[in-house]
Design a protein around this motif. Structure first.
Motif, PDB file in Angstrom:
ATOM      1  N   VAL A 194       4.063  -9.669   3.886  1.00 51.51           N
ATOM      2  CA  VAL A 194       5.058 -10.569   3.433  1.00 51.51           C
ATOM      3  C   VAL A 194       5.523 -10.550   2.047  1.00 51.51           C
ATOM      4  O   VAL A 194       6.749 -10.758   1.864  1.00 51.51           O
ATOM      5  CB  VAL A 194       3.960 -12.164   3.466  1.00 51.51           C
ATOM      6  CG1 VAL A 194       4.900 -13.275   2.840  1.00 51.51           C
ATOM      7  CG2 VAL A 194       3.639 -12.564   4.846  1.00 51.51           C
ATOM      8  N   LEU A 195       4.885  -9.784   1.444  1.00 55.00           N
ATOM      9  CA  LEU A 195       5.364  -9.319   0.167  1.00 55.00           C
ATOM     10  C   LEU A 195       6.550  -8.470   0.210  1.00 55.00           C
ATOM     11  O   LEU A 195       7.592  -8.681  -0.381  1.00 55.00           O
ATOM     12  CB  LEU A 195       4.271  -8.686  -0.806  1.00 55.00           C
ATOM     13  CG  LEU A 195       4.574  -8.433  -2.304  1.00 55.00           C
ATOM     14  CD1 LEU A 195       4.744 -10.002  -3.081  1.00 55.00           C
ATOM     15  CD2 LEU A 195       3.432  -7.936  -2.833  1.00 55.00           C
ATOM     16  N   GLY A 196       6.692  -7.549   1.103  1.00 57.59           N
ATOM     17  CA  GLY A 196       7.681  -6.828   1.472  1.00 57.59           C
ATOM     18  C   GLY A 196       8.860  -7.572   1.947  1.00 57.59           C
ATOM     19  O   GLY A 196      10.096  -7.218   1.576  1.00 57.59           O
ATOM     20  N   ILE A 245      -1.032 -15.841  -6.251  1.00 54.68           N
ATOM     21  CA  ILE A 245      -2.040 -16.652  -6.814  1.00 54.68           C
ATOM     22  C   ILE A 245      -3.132 -16.479  -5.562  1.00 54.68           C
ATOM     23  O   ILE A 245      -2.887 -16.438  -4.325  1.00 54.68           O
ATOM     24  CB  ILE A 245      -1.641 -18.090  -6.912  1.00 54.68           C
ATOM     25  CG1 ILE A 245      -0.700 -18.015  -8.025  1.00 54.68           C
ATOM     26  CG2 ILE A 245      -2.809 -18.888  -7.178  1.00 54.68           C
ATOM     27  CD1 ILE A 245      -0.224 -19.414  -8.257  1.00 54.68           C
ATOM     28  N   GLY A 246      -4.434 -16.435  -5.738  1.00 59.10           N
ATOM     29  CA  GLY A 246      -5.635 -16.726  -4.897  1.00 59.10           C
ATOM     30  C   GLY A 246      -5.637 -18.123  -4.519  1.00 59.10           C
ATOM     31  O   GLY A 246      -5.468 -18.755  -5.400  1.00 59.10           O
ATOM     32  N   TRP A 247      -6.071 -18.256  -3.061  1.00 60.65           N
ATOM     33  CA  TRP A 247      -6.086 -19.573  -2.529  1.00 60.65           C
ATOM     34  C   TRP A 247      -7.263 -20.564  -3.279  1.00 60.65           C
ATOM     35  O   TRP A 247      -6.914 -21.726  -3.790  1.00 60.65           O
ATOM     36  CB  TRP A 247      -6.494 -19.536  -1.065  1.00 60.65           C
ATOM     37  CG  TRP A 247      -6.439 -21.009  -0.247  1.00 60.65           C
ATOM     38  CD1 TRP A 247      -5.326 -21.284   0.126  1.00 60.65           C
ATOM     39  CD2 TRP A 247      -7.330 -21.910  -0.208  1.00 60.65           C
ATOM     40  NE1 TRP A 247      -5.411 -22.518   0.765  1.00 60.65           N
ATOM     41  CE2 TRP A 247      -6.583 -23.069   0.522  1.00 60.65           C
ATOM     42  CE3 TRP A 247      -8.685 -21.971  -0.512  1.00 60.65           C
ATOM     43  CZ2 TRP A 247      -7.341 -24.037   0.946  1.00 60.65           C
ATOM     44  CZ3 TRP A 247      -9.326 -23.182  -0.034  1.00 60.65           C
ATOM     45  CH2 TRP A 247      -8.611 -24.060   0.608  1.00 60.65           C
ATOM     46  N   LEU A 291      -3.132  -4.936  -5.886  1.00 55.59           N
ATOM     47  CA  LEU A 291      -1.755  -5.263  -5.363  1.00 55.59           C
ATOM     48  C   LEU A 291      -0.876  -6.229  -6.484  1.00 55.59           C
ATOM     49  O   LEU A 291      -1.327  -7.289  -7.136  1.00 55.59           O
ATOM     50  CB  LEU A 291      -1.998  -6.438  -3.908  1.00 55.59           C
ATOM     51  CG  LEU A 291      -0.666  -6.874  -3.334  1.00 55.59           C
ATOM     52  CD1 LEU A 291       0.141  -5.498  -2.892  1.00 55.59           C
ATOM     53  CD2 LEU A 291      -0.953  -7.729  -2.308  1.00 55.59           C
ATOM     54  N   GLU A 292       0.371  -5.635  -6.783  1.00 53.71           N
ATOM     55  CA  GLU A 292       1.132  -6.486  -7.513  1.00 53.71           C
ATOM     56  C   GLU A 292       2.355  -6.734  -7.252  1.00 53.71           C
ATOM     57  O   GLU A 292       3.112  -6.057  -6.324  1.00 53.71           O
ATOM     58  CB  GLU A 292       1.229  -5.793  -9.036  1.00 53.71           C
ATOM     59  CG  GLU A 292      -0.100  -5.437  -9.738  1.00 53.71           C
ATOM     60  CD  GLU A 292      -0.067  -4.821 -10.986  1.00 53.71           C
ATOM     61  OE1 GLU A 292       1.234  -4.553 -11.485  1.00 53.71           O
ATOM     62  OE2 GLU A 292      -0.864  -4.564 -11.951  1.00 53.71           O
ATOM     63  N   ALA A 293       3.109  -8.037  -7.513  1.00 55.51           N
ATOM     64  CA  ALA A 293       4.430  -8.187  -6.924  1.00 55.51           C
ATOM     65  C   ALA A 293       5.598  -7.305  -7.879  1.00 55.51           C
ATOM     66  O   ALA A 293       5.108  -7.186  -9.016  1.00 55.51           O
ATOM     67  CB  ALA A 293       4.620  -9.813  -6.981  1.00 55.51           C
ATOM     68  N   ALA A 294       6.594  -7.357  -7.641  1.00 58.22           N
ATOM     69  CA  ALA A 294       7.623  -6.532  -8.175  1.00 58.22           C
ATOM     70  C   ALA A 294       8.024  -7.846  -9.585  1.00 58.22           C
ATOM     71  O   ALA A 294       7.704  -8.854  -9.430  1.00 58.22           O
ATOM     72  CB  ALA A 294       8.871  -6.374  -7.690  1.00 58.22           C
TER      73      ALA A 294
END
Length: 535
Positions: free
Chosen positions: A130-132, A163-165, A153-156
């Motif tokens: 999903v991040l991709g 955020i964790g649920w 795991l890091e977002a661009a």
């Protein structure tokens, strides 16, 4: 008499009369606080724990800045967090948007873009995928990860926040005093897209609540000291699993065992282990129960067996009747646009009317109209099935043309063709868009398919129309051969000859396409839009 509510505070009045899907677990928790509500692969929650998690999620959405009536998307297999997200979103007055994981990346991106979604709850197993994909969906600002954000795991820098649920949950576990209108939208399910690009079906708190109560009553779920027990392999991103199973079960205080997918052996073993009483599934899934009794499983606890979205063969019916002698078997039909179920085939209709859809449920009026018209037809006449009742959708998201076509003459037009006989039994013939118009005749693709299924070398078949300058359209049969079938050219000739011997000229297949498999949606519906391109 016109009621004048003078002297009542408007907010107090609205809250006292609130019809909110978010209050469904609240009521169940008040009566069955320590009863097991949900189990999944990782554990279980009581009704009190489900209510607390949903409330904390609702307050977390407020604190995160999500606004009323804004969509909250869910991309996840069945799990407890999926359920708490759905109910928490409802409590907050927002719109839950479960996304069909099997619809393909293009349709997933369409759902998120078309709805203007900013926040997505995603299962940890899917977060990298999903991040991709969110690079093409700039509107998504936050990914809430079930199970926590994986290490490393890091977002661009310009991508969505992760955020964790559990980290989104607020400390406040009170049920929010959110003012919610009866016809306020609570869920958006994108249609399966069997004939066109999926459309977002907007359904209200009132529609979902009435459907849950109606299904619970018709299914015979027990509101009492002995809970009903169900096992749900159907995906909660589809209305059958969500509205047909989960919502009705929680409304009636049942125990729901969630499976992340369908595994025949695992499904039957779970049904036996938890002593399930009520089951809903596709015939393919229920076949596993008959196989389970052959393996020595005790399935005598099952009292109600509902199958949907596909017909059941007589051979399979006989096997299940032998395996589950105390179970009442019922065929149910419906559509997301009129929160199912809308029609149910009682066992008493077999064998004389075993090909019918059955009688309407108590929550929806079924009538027959001229397709696309407000003219209602008498019993026995063929036309389009139309609905009226509290479970009808509010409309399609961002699709005024589809809305105008759906609501004609004060009824919801289903796009299904059929008739209602003198006894009130509903019979389905085909989808309006699947009718092949050949030589001035309306050819039911379903009728042709039923005839061709008797061919000894046809395992599966689906029929569509191919444009033709002389006849308008010609029938094309897309066939999956059985094991041991003759070569492709010989099989094609044999199927054409078989159809010519048994069907009128306008109905017989003029061409045959041989394939390895028929493209289907996640719930088994044939994707005829793909078959038309193939044919």
């Amino acid at each position: 008499m016109r009621l004048d509510p003078a002297g009542i505070d408007p907010t107090d009045h609205a809250l006292a009369r609130r019809c909110s899907v978010g209050d469904i677990p609240t009521r169940a928790a008040a009566t069955f606080s320590h009863r097991t509500a949900l189990t999944d692969e990782t554990g279980s929650w009581t009704y009190l724990e489900l209510e607390s998690a949903a409330n904390r999620f609702a307050h977390g959405l407020f604190e995160h800045g999500i606004r009323e009536s804004e969509p909250v998307a869910i991309l996840s297999p069945n799990c407890r967090e999926f359920v708490a997200t759905y109910f928490g979103t409802a409590k907050a007055g927002m719109v839950s948007l479960p996304v069909n994981l099997l619809s393909g990346l293009e349709n997933i991106a369409h759902a998120l873009t078309d709805s203007g979604t900013r926040i997505v709850v995603v299962h940890g197993s899917l977060v990298e995928l999903v991040l991709g994909a969110t690079a093409a969906i700039p509107g998504v600002e936050t990914l809430v990860v079930v199970g926590g954000v994986p290490d490393g795991l890091e977002a661009a820098p310009d991508g969505p926040t992760l955020i964790g649920w559990d980290d989104l949950l607020a400390d406040d576990d009170s049920n929010p005093d959110t003012v919610i209108a009866d016809r306020q939208v609570v869920q958006c399910l994108y249609s399966s897209g069997t004939t066109s690009r999926p459309k977002g079906v907007l359904t209200s708190h009132l529609a979902v609540t009435v459907a849950a109560l109606g299904n619970g009553a018709v299914f015979g779920l027990n509101w009492g000291a002995e809970p009903s027990v169900t096992v749900c392999p159907l995906p909660l991103f589809h209305t059958a699993g969500l509205n047909g199973v989960l919502l009705s079960a929680v409304t009636m205080g049942a125990t729901v065992h969630l499976l992340p997918g369908f595994d025949p052996v695992g499904y039957a073993d779970t049904v036996a282990r938890v002593r399930a009483t009520h089951l809903v599934g596709l015939p393919l899934m229920l076949e596993a129960l008959a196989d389970g009794t052959d393996r020595g499983l005790d399935l005598s606890s099952v009292r109600f067996l509902l199958y949907a979205m596909a017909p059941m063969s007589e051979e399979m019916r006989r096997r299940l009747e032998a395996a589950l002698p105390d179970a009442r078997m019922v065929l149910a039909s419906g559509m997301s646009e009129c929160t199912p179920a809308t029609v149910m085939q009682w066992p008493e209709l077999c064998p004389d009317k075993s090909d019918s859809w059955g009688y309407p449920t108590p929550i929806a009026e079924n009538r027959i109209a001229e397709p696309g018209s407000d003219d209602l037809l008498p019993p026995g006449a063929d036309g389009e099935i139309v609905y009226r009742g509290p479970t009808v959708m509010e409309g399609y998201w961002n699709n005024p043309q589809a809305n105008a076509e759906a609501f004609v003459g004060g009824r919801l037009h289903s796009g299904d063709l059929g008739r209602i006989d003198a006894e009130g039994v509903v019979w389905f013939s085909d989808r309006v868009k699947d009718i092949v118009k050949s030589g001035g005749e309306n050819v039911s693709s379903l009728h042709v398919e039923r005839v061709l299924m008797d061919h000894p070398h046809v395992a599966e078949v689906a029929c569509v129309g191919r444009p033709d300058p002389t006849w308008g359209e010609l029938v094309v049969a897309v066939v999956v051969p059985t094991e041991g079938a003759p070569g492709e050219d010989e099989l094609k000739a044999s199927v054409r000859e078989f159809g010519a011997e048994r069907l009128p000229s306008s109905h017989r297949p003029r061409d045959v396409v041989v394939v390895d498999s028929i493209p289907r949606t996640a719930t088994g519906k044939i994707r005829k839009v793909e078959l038309r391109a193939l044919a």
